[in-house]
Write an enzyme that holds these catalytic residues in place. Structure first.
Site, short mmCIF file in Angstrom:
data_model
loop_
_atom_site.label_atom_id
_atom_site.label_comp_id
_atom_site.label_asym_id
_atom_site.label_seq_id
_atom_site.Cartn_x
_atom_site.Cartn_y
_atom_site.Cartn_z
CB SER A 61 -12.76 3.65 -6.30
OG SER A 61 -12.59 2.72 -5.41
CE1 TYR A 119 -7.77 6.39 -5.35
CE2 TYR A 119 -8.74 4.44 -3.98
CZ TYR A 119 -8.66 5.10 -5.36
OH TYR A 119 -9.12 4.36 -6.30
N1 LIG Z 1 -7.11 -0.50 -10.11
C1 LIG Z 1 -8.04 -0.35 -9.19
O1 LIG Z 1 -8.01 -1.47 -8.19
C2 LIG Z 1 -8.94 0.85 -9.11
C3 LIG Z 1 -10.17 0.43 -8.33
C4 LIG Z 1 -11.09 1.55 -8.20
C5 LIG Z 1 -10.73 2.72 -8.88
N2 LIG Z 1 -9.63 2.87 -9.60
C6 LIG Z 1 -9.36 4.16 -10.31
O2 LIG Z 1 -9.19 4.03 -11.60
C7 LIG Z 1 -8.53 5.11 -12.33
C8 LIG Z 1 -7.62 4.43 -13.26
O3 LIG Z 1 -6.51 3.76 -12.19
P1 LIG Z 1 -5.69 2.49 -12.90
O4 LIG Z 1 -6.28 1.37 -11.87
O5 LIG Z 1 -5.78 2.08 -14.28
O6 LIG Z 1 -4.26 2.70 -12.41
P2 LIG Z 1 -3.15 2.89 -13.26
O7 LIG Z 1 -2.46 1.89 -14.06
O8 LIG Z 1 -1.95 3.34 -12.18
O9 LIG Z 1 -3.37 4.15 -14.12
C9 LIG Z 1 -3.22 5.36 -13.69
C10 LIG Z 1 -3.28 6.43 -14.96
O10 LIG Z 1 -3.43 7.68 -14.70
C11 LIG Z 1 -2.35 8.40 -15.06
N3 LIG Z 1 -1.86 9.51 -14.21
C12 LIG Z 1 -1.22 9.39 -12.93
N4 LIG Z 1 -0.87 10.38 -12.46
C13 LIG Z 1 -0.98 11.40 -13.55
C14 LIG Z 1 -0.88 12.74 -13.40
N5 LIG Z 1 -0.38 13.30 -12.40
N6 LIG Z 1 -1.24 13.36 -14.58
C15 LIG Z 1 -1.68 12.72 -15.70
N7 LIG Z 1 -1.94 11.43 -15.74
C16 LIG Z 1 -1.68 10.75 -14.53
C17 LIG Z 1 -1.35 7.29 -15.08
O11 LIG Z 1 -0.42 7.76 -16.43
P3 LIG Z 1 1.20 8.28 -16.19
O12 LIG Z 1 1.78 7.62 -14.86
O13 LIG Z 1 1.69 8.25 -17.54
O14 LIG Z 1 0.74 9.63 -15.84
C18 LIG Z 1 -2.19 6.13 -15.70
O15 LIG Z 1 -2.49 6.35 -17.30
C19 LIG Z 1 -7.95 5.90 -11.11
O16 LIG Z 1 -8.77 7.03 -11.03
C20 LIG Z 1 -8.25 4.82 -9.97
O17 LIG Z 1 -8.32 5.32 -8.76
C21 LIG Z 1 -8.68 1.72 -9.71
#
Ligand SMILES: NC(=O)c1ccc[n+]([C@@H]2O[C@H](COP(=O)([O-])OP(=O)(O)OC[C@H]3O[C@@H](n4cnc5c(N)ncnc54)[C@H](OP(=O)(O)O)[C@@H]3O)[C@@H](O)[C@H]2O)c1
Length: 269
Positions: free
Chosen positions: A145, A159
């Site tokens: 991130s 985080y």
């Molecule tokens: N959105 C942002 O602004 C942002 C910015 C920088 C980095 N990121 C990073 O991008 C990555 C993806 O996040 P996102 O933004 O796409 O968020 P998201 O929509 O909440 O997706 C998170 C994914 O992780 C899975 N997950 C969560 N807990 C889990 C567990 N215990 N075991 C297996 N799978 C799990 C969720 O699926 P289930 O709930 O079905 O398990 C979902 O598929 C993350 O690492 C996040 O830190 C996000």
């Protein structure tokens, strides 16, 4: 374990593929001809994505429902992949989450679950499949991130620290893998419109005026950077400038400003 996937179905293994950035990474990898294995807790959402991809005439992804924060989940995943005759040549460590609030106020078990998923599971999966990926001269994309460039993140402390770990680990692993023909890239998105913010506890209205990026924009940038063999991808101009400026910014300024901002975002200001 043998690193030779002879006769095995080669797959891009993508964690956190049930929504957000991970689901769009799956769409992008599939579009570029990769066979997929998808992991998350929500089997129904993984199945829906697998159906969507199959309906486009591509191989139906393998689907594994697993809570990667649980001990033993990675071994179970490895066994299930082997049973399915599949071996990853590409690994995308995308699953992750954060929680807003001060360390003293949040549930300790929930805070440790962030470490278990964002750090421990990511390392365990990487180490578990590294022999196959090296044998296949494959690729690893780890999702960190923009927060990994900050000195720390009061109000989202675990985080921010977890993503600093992911960035550091990935840059180092990438260097180790240079002589082995394995591309390793760390993807550092800024604000991306996904389910992340609601799970973390952001007040929706505090994000209303932020432009952010779509999950597909981030996924496309990550894929392109991985294919180009880049160490690090920071998608979006504002994020690039932020990442460039942060190392020159005094901690005495950044930490209190961030603390105030996070208080506002969780509706405590
Ligand atoms: N959105 C942002 O602004 C942002 C910015 C920088 C980095 N990121 C990073 O991008 C990555 C993806 O996040 P996102 O933004 O796409 O968020 P998201 O929509 O909440 O997706 C998170 C994914 O992780 C899975 N997950 C969560 N807990 C889990 C567990 N215990 N075991 C297996 N799978 C799990 C969720 O699926 P289930 O709930 O079905 O398990 C979902 O598929 C993350 O690492 C996040 O830190 C996000």
């Amino acid at each position: 374990m043998s690193g030779e996937p002879d006769g095995m179905r080669r797959v891009a293994l993508i964690t956190g593929a049930s929504g957000g950035i991970g689901a769009d990474l799956a769409r992008v990898f599939s579009r570029h001809g990769h066979d997929l294995a998808l992991v998350a807790r929500s089997r129904d959402r993984l199945d829906a994505l697998a159906d969507e991809i199959a309906a486009l005439g591509r191989p139906r992804p393998l689907v594994f429902a697993a809570d990667l924060a649980e001990r033993g989940a990675v071994e179970q995943l490895a066994a299930a992949l082997q049973k399915a005759g599949a071996s990853p040549d590409v690994l995308v460590n995308n699953a992750g989450f954060g929680l807003m609030g001060e360390c003293v106020a949040l549930d300790p078990a929930e805070q440790l679950a962030i470490v278990d998923l964002n750090v421990r599971a990511l390392v365990e999966i990487t180490l578990r499949f590294l022999p196959q990926i090296v044998a296949a001269r494959g690729k690893i994309l780890n999702v960190a991130s923009i927060v990994s460039f900050f000195p720390g993140g009061p109000g989202l402390a675990i985080y921010y620290a977890s993503k600093a770990f992911v960035r550091s680990f990935t840059l180092a692993l990438g260097q180790e893998m240079r002589g082995r023909g394995v591309a390793v890239t760390v993807l550092c998105p800024g604000y991306t419109r996904t389910g992340f913010q609601s799970r973390a506890g952001f007040e929706a209205e505090t994000l209303a005026f932020l432009p952010g990026q779509s999950a597909m924009e981030v996924a496309e940038a990550g894929f392109a950077g991985l294919i180009a063999g880049r160490r690090e991808v920071v998608p979006g101009l504002v994020n690039k400038i932020t990442a460039w400026l942060l190392p020159f910014s005094p901690k005495a300024l950044v930490l209190p400003v961030l603390s105030r901002l996070q208080q506002k975002r969780r509706g405590n200001a």
